[in-house]
Design a protein around this motif. Structure first.
Motif, PDB file in Angstrom:
ATOM      1  N   GLY A  24       0.789  -1.226   0.000  1.00  0.00           N
ATOM      2  CA  GLY A  24       0.000   0.000   0.000  1.00  0.00           C
ATOM      3  C   GLY A  24       0.817   1.270   0.000  1.00  0.00           C
ATOM      4  N   ASP A  25       2.115   1.177   0.322  1.00  0.00           N
ATOM      5  CA  ASP A  25       2.945   2.382   0.373  1.00  0.00           C
ATOM      6  C   ASP A  25       3.077   3.050  -0.994  1.00  0.00           C
ATOM      7  OD1 ASP A  25       3.451   2.144   3.124  1.00  0.00           O
ATOM      8  OD2 ASP A  25       5.152   0.818   2.788  1.00  0.00           O
ATOM      9  N   SER A  26       2.906   2.290  -2.040  1.00  0.00           N
ATOM     10  CA  SER A  26       3.066   2.841  -3.390  1.00  0.00           C
ATOM     11  C   SER A  26       1.873   3.668  -3.834  1.00  0.00           C
ATOM     12  CB  SER A  26       3.315   1.715  -4.397  1.00  0.00           C
ATOM     13  OG  SER A  26       2.202   0.840  -4.441  1.00  0.00           O
ATOM     14  N   VAL A  27       0.754   3.583  -3.125  1.00  0.00           N
ATOM     15  CA  VAL A  27      -0.451   4.306  -3.563  1.00  0.00           C
ATOM     16  C   VAL A  27      -0.837   5.427  -2.602  1.00  0.00           C
ATOM     17  CG1 VAL A  27      -1.331   2.304  -4.808  1.00  0.00           C
ATOM     18  CG2 VAL A  27      -2.002   2.648  -2.429  1.00  0.00           C
ATOM     19  N   VAL A  28      -0.074   5.609  -1.523  1.00  0.00           N
ATOM     20  CA  VAL A  28      -0.359   6.685  -0.575  1.00  0.00           C
ATOM     21  C   VAL A  28       0.187   7.998  -1.136  1.00  0.00           C
ATOM     22  CG1 VAL A  28       0.134   7.601   1.718  1.00  0.00           C
ATOM     23  CG2 VAL A  28      -0.404   5.182   1.440  1.00  0.00           C
ATOM     24  N   PRO A  29      -0.667   9.010  -1.313  1.00  0.00           N
ATOM     25  CA  PRO A  29      -0.185  10.280  -1.881  1.00  0.00           C
ATOM     26  C   PRO A  29       0.592  11.096  -0.850  1.00  0.00           C
ATOM     27  CG  PRO A  29      -2.522  10.441  -1.360  1.00  0.00           C
ATOM     28  CD  PRO A  29      -2.129   9.013  -1.086  1.00  0.00           C
ATOM     29  N   LEU A  30       1.754  11.577  -1.260  1.00  0.00           N
ATOM     30  CA  LEU A  30       2.557  12.419  -0.395  1.00  0.00           C
ATOM     31  C   LEU A  30       2.121  13.879  -0.533  1.00  0.00           C
ATOM     32  CD1 LEU A  30       6.065  10.856  -1.113  1.00  0.00           C
ATOM     33  CD2 LEU A  30       4.904  10.833   1.101  1.00  0.00           C
ATOM     34  N   ALA A  31       2.061  14.586   0.590  1.00  0.00           N
ATOM     35  CA  ALA A  31       1.718  16.007   0.550  1.00  0.00           C
ATOM     36  C   ALA A  31       2.824  16.806  -0.117  1.00  0.00           C
ATOM     37  CB  ALA A  31       1.480  16.522   1.968  1.00  0.00           C
ATOM     38  N   ALA A  32       4.062  16.342  -0.001  1.00  0.00           N
ATOM     39  CA  ALA A  32       5.202  16.971  -0.660  1.00  0.00           C
ATOM     40  C   ALA A  32       6.215  15.877  -0.986  1.00  0.00           C
ATOM     41  CB  ALA A  32       5.832  18.035   0.235  1.00  0.00           C
ATOM     42  N   PRO A  33       6.861  15.953  -2.138  1.00  0.00           N
ATOM     43  CA  PRO A  33       7.794  14.897  -2.550  1.00  0.00           C
ATOM     44  C   PRO A  33       9.141  15.005  -1.871  1.00  0.00           C
ATOM     45  CG  PRO A  33       7.769  16.632  -4.189  1.00  0.00           C
ATOM     46  CD  PRO A  33       6.731  17.012  -3.156  1.00  0.00           C
ATOM     47  N   LEU A  34       9.977  14.033  -2.121  1.00  0.00           N
ATOM     48  CA  LEU A  34      11.356  14.065  -1.662  1.00  0.00           C
ATOM     49  C   LEU A  34      12.109  15.230  -2.301  1.00  0.00           C
ATOM     50  CD1 LEU A  34      12.252  10.289  -1.969  1.00  0.00           C
ATOM     51  CD2 LEU A  34      12.663  11.628   0.099  1.00  0.00           C
ATOM     52  N   ALA A  37      10.075   6.308   0.729  1.00  0.00           N
ATOM     53  CA  ALA A  37       9.913   7.475   1.598  1.00  0.00           C
ATOM     54  C   ALA A  37       8.624   7.372   2.400  1.00  0.00           C
ATOM     55  CB  ALA A  37       9.919   8.748   0.756  1.00  0.00           C
ATOM     56  N   THR A  38       7.561   6.940   1.745  1.00  0.00           N
ATOM     57  CA  THR A  38       6.274   6.768   2.421  1.00  0.00           C
ATOM     58  C   THR A  38       6.379   5.711   3.515  1.00  0.00           C
ATOM     59  OG1 THR A  38       5.111   7.363   0.387  1.00  0.00           O
ATOM     60  CG2 THR A  38       3.837   6.217   2.074  1.00  0.00           C
ATOM     61  N   ALA A  39       7.068   4.623   3.218  1.00  0.00           N
ATOM     62  CA  ALA A  39       7.244   3.555   4.207  1.00  0.00           C
ATOM     63  C   ALA A  39       8.000   4.058   5.431  1.00  0.00           C
ATOM     64  CB  ALA A  39       7.985   2.376   3.578  1.00  0.00           C
ATOM     65  N   ALA A  40       9.018   4.897   5.211  1.00  0.00           N
ATOM     66  CA  ALA A  40       9.787   5.439   6.338  1.00  0.00           C
ATOM     67  C   ALA A  40       8.900   6.270   7.259  1.00  0.00           C
ATOM     68  CB  ALA A  40      10.945   6.289   5.808  1.00  0.00           C
ATOM     69  N   ILE A  41       8.014   7.079   6.660  1.00  0.00           N
ATOM     70  CA  ILE A  41       7.104   7.914   7.448  1.00  0.00           C
ATOM     71  C   ILE A  41       6.098   7.047   8.197  1.00  0.00           C
ATOM     72  CG2 ILE A  41       5.334   9.710   7.300  1.00  0.00           C
ATOM     73  CD1 ILE A  41       6.862  10.699   4.756  1.00  0.00           C
ATOM     74  N   ARG A  42       5.595   6.012   7.519  1.00  0.00           N
ATOM     75  CA  ARG A  42       4.624   5.105   8.158  1.00  0.00           C
ATOM     76  C   ARG A  42       5.255   4.371   9.333  1.00  0.00           C
ATOM     77  NH1 ARG A  42       4.496   0.063   7.598  1.00  0.00           N
ATOM     78  NH2 ARG A  42       5.519   0.023   5.552  1.00  0.00           N
ATOM     79  N   GLU A  43       6.475   3.862   9.140  1.00  0.00           N
ATOM     80  CA  GLU A  43       7.136   3.135  10.216  1.00  0.00           C
ATOM     81  C   GLU A  43       7.415   4.047  11.408  1.00  0.00           C
ATOM     82  OE1 GLU A  43       7.867  -0.013  10.657  1.00  0.00           O
ATOM     83  OE2 GLU A  43       7.199  -0.784   8.721  1.00  0.00           O
ATOM     84  N   LEU A  44       7.805   5.296  11.132  1.00  0.00           N
ATOM     85  CA  LEU A  44       8.004   6.248  12.230  1.00  0.00           C
ATOM     86  C   LEU A  44       6.711   6.415  13.015  1.00  0.00           C
ATOM     87  CD1 LEU A  44       9.877   8.423  13.591  1.00  0.00           C
ATOM     88  CD2 LEU A  44       8.765  10.079  12.062  1.00  0.00           C
ATOM     89  N   TRP A  45       5.597   6.565  12.317  1.00  0.00           N
ATOM     90  CA  TRP A  45       4.305   6.725  12.977  1.00  0.00           C
ATOM     91  C   TRP A  45       3.941   5.488  13.791  1.00  0.00           C
ATOM     92  CZ3 TRP A  45       0.449   9.375  14.850  1.00  0.00           C
ATOM     93  CH2 TRP A  45      -0.782   8.751  15.055  1.00  0.00           C
ATOM     94  N   GLY A  90      -4.878   5.853  11.656  1.00  0.00           N
ATOM     95  CA  GLY A  90      -4.510   6.635  12.831  1.00  0.00           C
ATOM     96  C   GLY A  90      -3.764   7.905  12.458  1.00  0.00           C
ATOM     97  N   PHE A  91      -2.879   7.803  11.495  1.00  0.00           N
ATOM     98  CA  PHE A  91      -2.126   8.973  11.021  1.00  0.00           C
ATOM     99  C   PHE A  91      -3.094  10.002  10.439  1.00  0.00           C
ATOM    100  CE2 PHE A  91       0.394  11.531   8.202  1.00  0.00           C
ATOM    101  CZ  PHE A  91       1.692  11.514   8.689  1.00  0.00           C
ATOM    102  N   ALA A  92      -3.993   9.560   9.572  1.00  0.00           N
ATOM    103  CA  ALA A  92      -4.949  10.471   8.934  1.00  0.00           C
ATOM    104  C   ALA A  92      -5.852  11.132   9.965  1.00  0.00           C
ATOM    105  CB  ALA A  92      -5.778   9.718   7.903  1.00  0.00           C
ATOM    106  N   ALA A  93      -6.171  10.415  11.027  1.00  0.00           N
ATOM    107  CA  ALA A  93      -7.058  10.952  12.060  1.00  0.00           C
ATOM    108  C   ALA A  93      -6.433  12.137  12.794  1.00  0.00           C
ATOM    109  CB  ALA A  93      -7.421   9.857  13.060  1.00  0.00           C
ATOM    110  N   THR A  94      -5.113  12.283  12.701  1.00  0.00           N
ATOM    111  CA  THR A  94      -4.470  13.446  13.326  1.00  0.00           C
ATOM    112  C   THR A  94      -4.648  14.710  12.483  1.00  0.00           C
ATOM    113  OG1 THR A  94      -2.301  13.179  12.245  1.00  0.00           O
ATOM    114  CG2 THR A  94      -2.714  11.895  14.270  1.00  0.00           C
ATOM    115  N   GLY A  95      -5.207  14.545  11.268  1.00  0.00           N
ATOM    116  CA  GLY A  95      -5.389  15.696  10.393  1.00  0.00           C
ATOM    117  C   GLY A  95      -4.185  16.030   9.541  1.00  0.00           C
TER     118      GLY A  95
END
Length: 226
Positions: A53-63, A84-92, A115-120
């Protein structure tokens, strides 16, 4: 279908650097459990394997351009943004910390991002820098082709000391001063990455090349990615 857990998997690791720590520059680390199949009882950075699923999550800003270009060369199948998306998800997931920008998601939110999206917030890769690549040696119960990213703690969209939303995958989450980090029980590759982070802090400049520990073959090799 049986999954070969020893097969080489793409992965992302995120080193978060905090410059305002009372004991000097510090990095965020946690302790893996004693029964973990991979690196048990070791202090590590947040990270893990790439999810489909990391390949389809839209980033608000790119690398940033330099990191995107290097990943495009290093990952010709186009998985750079997904890493990059996976790194952010794992941090969360592992720390409860948010690397993102305020904003509503467009379309359905993947279950592991609820849960991440619920933070706004939406995940943002603008603060990430690709700094290291390492492949786990053969014969280990888990093997990863890991790309390491560095981010500044000031890019977090939350209190850097609030780990209340973390999962239980890592314990003893803490900001470890770089001067003390090597006193912990660390995997070898983590020690090498810490040395790279320290070198970049001293130089204060973007490195011309990225270190790469390549263990795909019978003999380990070291290269520099341009």
């Amino acid at each position: 279908m049986t999954i070969d857990k020893s097969a080489l998997r793409d992965a992302a690791t995120l080193i978060v650097l905090r410059r305002d720590h009372s004991e000097g520059p510090a990095v965020l680390m946690g302790l893996r459990g004693a029964t973990a199949a991979f690196m048990p009882s070791k202090h590590v950075f947040p990270g893990g394997a790439l999810d489909p699923g990391d390949s389809v999550v839209p980033l608000a800003a790119p690398l940033p351009d330099a990191s995107a270009r290097r990943l495009a060369q290093d990952a010709p199948d186009g998985i750079g943004p997904a890493l990059a998306t996976a790194a952010i998800r794992e941090l969360w997931e592992e720390t409860g910390l948010i690397l993102g920008e305020p904003g509503a998601w467009e379309g359905p939110v993947p279950e592991d991002w609820a849960g991440f999206a619920a933070t706004g917030h939406r995940p943002s890769a603008a603060g990430l820098r690709f700094i290291f690549r390492a492949i786990t040696p053969p014969g280990r119960p888990r093997r990863f082709d890991a790309r390491f990213f560095l981010a500044e703690a000031r890019a977090l969209a939350c209190d850097p000391d609030d780990f209340s939303r973390a999962s239980d995958e890592l314990s003893l989450l803490q900001w470890v001063p770089l001067a003390q980090a090597r006193e912990l029980n660390l995997p070898f590759i983590t020690e090498v990455v810490l040395a790279e982070v320290q070198a970049q802090l001293v130089s204060g400049t973007e490195p011309a090349t990225i270190p790469f520990f390549d263990n795909r073959g019978p003999r380990a090799t070291f290269a520099r990615l341009k």
